[in-house]
Design an enzyme around this catalytic site. Structure first.
Site, short mmCIF file in Angstrom:
data_model
loop_
_atom_site.label_atom_id
_atom_site.label_comp_id
_atom_site.label_asym_id
_atom_site.label_seq_id
_atom_site.Cartn_x
_atom_site.Cartn_y
_atom_site.Cartn_z
N HIS A 461 16.29 -64.68 16.35
CA HIS A 461 17.36 -63.70 16.24
C HIS A 461 18.02 -63.71 14.85
CE1 HIS A 461 17.88 -64.27 20.88
NE2 HIS A 461 16.84 -63.52 20.58
N PRO A 462 17.27 -63.62 13.76
CA PRO A 462 17.92 -63.62 12.44
C PRO A 462 18.72 -62.35 12.23
CG PRO A 462 15.60 -63.04 12.22
CD PRO A 462 15.81 -63.43 13.65
#
Length: 517
Positions: A461-462
């Protein structure tokens, strides 16, 4: 192609945002849209069979990134899979449909981006098999469905969490996020519903929509201070695409800042050191990188019911004929949200539970039947960065997440590991927790901290590297230039509490309205 007529919009990246944005913009037959993707079309069977996603890791459909040495994770390099195919990472993710917590959006403090502002866009996208309600939409492009795996370990995990004293929750996107339950998934009839499947495929026959695959974009082209197109390559053939209205980067939290820097927008000293002409000194490009660090507890057992059985003939038949069974598993089938201390405005931990032995960041083949579950840290305070390792646009960017740079994040993870161990001791899970694989040396703070450092992985989930309020204005325009926007997870000032596919699509939905306006 270099002499082709210009488009109105050129969108770089056919991932969760890019596919949705291209489909929405091309609804107007007078608008010419070109969507550019570095990878191929999404015909690989493992894109569409839910359990096949792990087989895409390290293949040509994966950007196959790693962090550089993580200073607070024993210097390890952590694998960062990202989709390089139509659909982007929505073609290889865990398919969990999750919006995050309303306070996430309200805390952005950006006009037009509160949760109340975004809820209509979530509803517009959604086709929830439960039907329409105050919290859910139906009839939209994105299918949201109940899981069809039917694994008893998933049921047992939720029961064990309730036995440990936590609430049950049958809708994490409803009135409350807290509690444990099964996840709803972006699937339709037991198959993956990626952003490409949902938005792009139904629009492909529009004459005003062009999709260019296998084209890696190298930089944005500028005429003075205005973006006018992109330059890239398909194999050794140079590609130039012109945009009369705007260029839109939807390349993700790693690649969008990389492209800005390759185009001369970023920290001036860093660009100059690589010989890149500086168009705009913007030191926050690539900064503010956030993620959800995650650690799994893996319990092996003797019950022959894990996803190891998925390839057996009866389950292949079940999938082929009924679109049910182990091959429909998204892997993280259930989970929950917890607040570890009183007074928190929202949960600070999320759990994911998978009926499979998950080791080695999913790169090692499971060897035993097992259940894997554990916490990830929500609203992490640590910040990393994306920078250029080279002026060569085909070189991978330098990524450092700096997991646990902030002590509070490690404290939250240790609290989560204790909660996970407690859930594992409950009666409901007893048949499936016979042995803890490679356990911590003890449950002391020191040993749990060491366990976290050597086992932390990304939760994929960057976000945050081209954030509104610093790099972008509230309409997603790159400050200091004209004709250039960013539309993907990198625009988030802070990461939402939960899985990011649905929020990215909602961002793209609102961006489409901003552009149409």
């Amino acid at each position: 192609m270099n002499d082709a007529e210009p488009y109105d919009y050129v969108i770089v990246g056919a991932g969760s945002a890019g596919c949705a944005l291209a489909a929405r913009l091309s609804e107007d037959p007078d608008v010419r849209v070109c969507l550019v993707e570095a990878g191929p079309v999404d015909t690989n069977e493992n894109v569409h069979v839910p359990l096949g996603a792990g087989k895409l890791f390290r293949t040509r459909l994966d950007w196959d990134y790693d962090t550089h040495d993580e200073p607070f994770c024993d210097g390890r390099r952590i694998y960062l899979p990202r989709g390089r195919v139509l659909g982007g990472t929505s073609s290889m993710n865990g398919m969990v449909y999750m919006r995050g917590n309303p306070v996430d959006y309200d805390d952005w403090d950006q006009p037009g981006w509160t949760f109340a502002d975004l809820l209509p866009y979530f509803l517009r996208s959604e086709d929830n098999e439960r039907g329409p309600s105050r919290y859910h939409g139906s009839g939209g492009p994105l299918a949201v469905s109940e899981g069809r795996s039917g694994n008893p370990m998933t049921t047992a995990f939720v029961a064990a969490a309730v036995q440990a004293g936590y609430l049950a929750n049958d809708d994490f996107n409803g009135a409350e996020q807290d509690g444990f339950g099964r996840y709803q998934l972006t699937q339709r009839d037991g198959q993956r519903c990626s952003s490409a499947t949902a938005f792009l495929h139904p629009a492909l026959d529009r004459p005003n929509l062009t999709v260019e695959t296998n084209v890696q974009v190298h930089r944005v082209l500028f005429d003075g201070g205005r973006a006018g197109g992109i330059a890239g390559a398909r194999l050794d053939d140079e590609i130039v695409l012109r945009a009369e209205r705007e260029v839109i980067l939807s390349a993700g939290a790693y690649n969008s800042p990389q492209l800005l820097m390759l185009s001369g927008i970023g920290p001036a000293d860093d660009l100059a050191a690589l010989g890149i002409p500086v168009l705009l000194d913007q030191p926050m490009v690539g900064m503010n990188l956030q993620d959800h660090p995650a650690v799994n507890l893996v319990f092996t057992h003797s019950q022959p019911i894990s996803l190891l059985v998925a390839g057996e003939p009866e389950y292949v038949r079940q999938y082929t004929e009924e679109r049910r069974g182990p091959l429909t598993s998204n892997v993280p089938e259930a989970g929950g949200f917890i607040r570890t201390t009183p007074g928190l405005a929202a949960p600070d931990l999320q759990f994911h539970a998978s009926p499979l032995m998950l080791v080695g960041a999913g790169l090692e083949a499971p060897t035993e039947h097992a259940i894997s579950f554990g916490p990830c840290v929500l609203a992490a305070r640590s910040r990393g960065s994306v920078s250029l390792a080279s002026a060569d646009p085909t070189a991978k960017p330098r990524i450092r997440h700096n997991y646990y740079a902030e002590e509070d994040d490690l404290r939250s993870m240790v609290a989560g590991l204790r909660i996970g161990l407690d859930i594992g001791r409950q009666a409901a899970l007893a048949p499936y927790t016979e042995s803890l694989y490679l356990p911590p040396d003890s449950e002391s703070d020191a040993d749990l901290r060491a366990y976290a450092r050597r086992n932390t992985q990304t939760l994929f989930h960057p976000a945050g590297t081209c954030a509104m309020g610093s790099v972008l204005d509230a309409e997603l325009r790159v400050r200091g230039v004209e004709g250039l926007r960013v539309v993907d997870a990198s625009v988030m000032p802070t990461l939402v509490r939960g899985n990011t596919n649905a929020p990215i699509i909602a961002i793209a939905e609102r961006a489409a309205d901003l552009l149409k306006r």
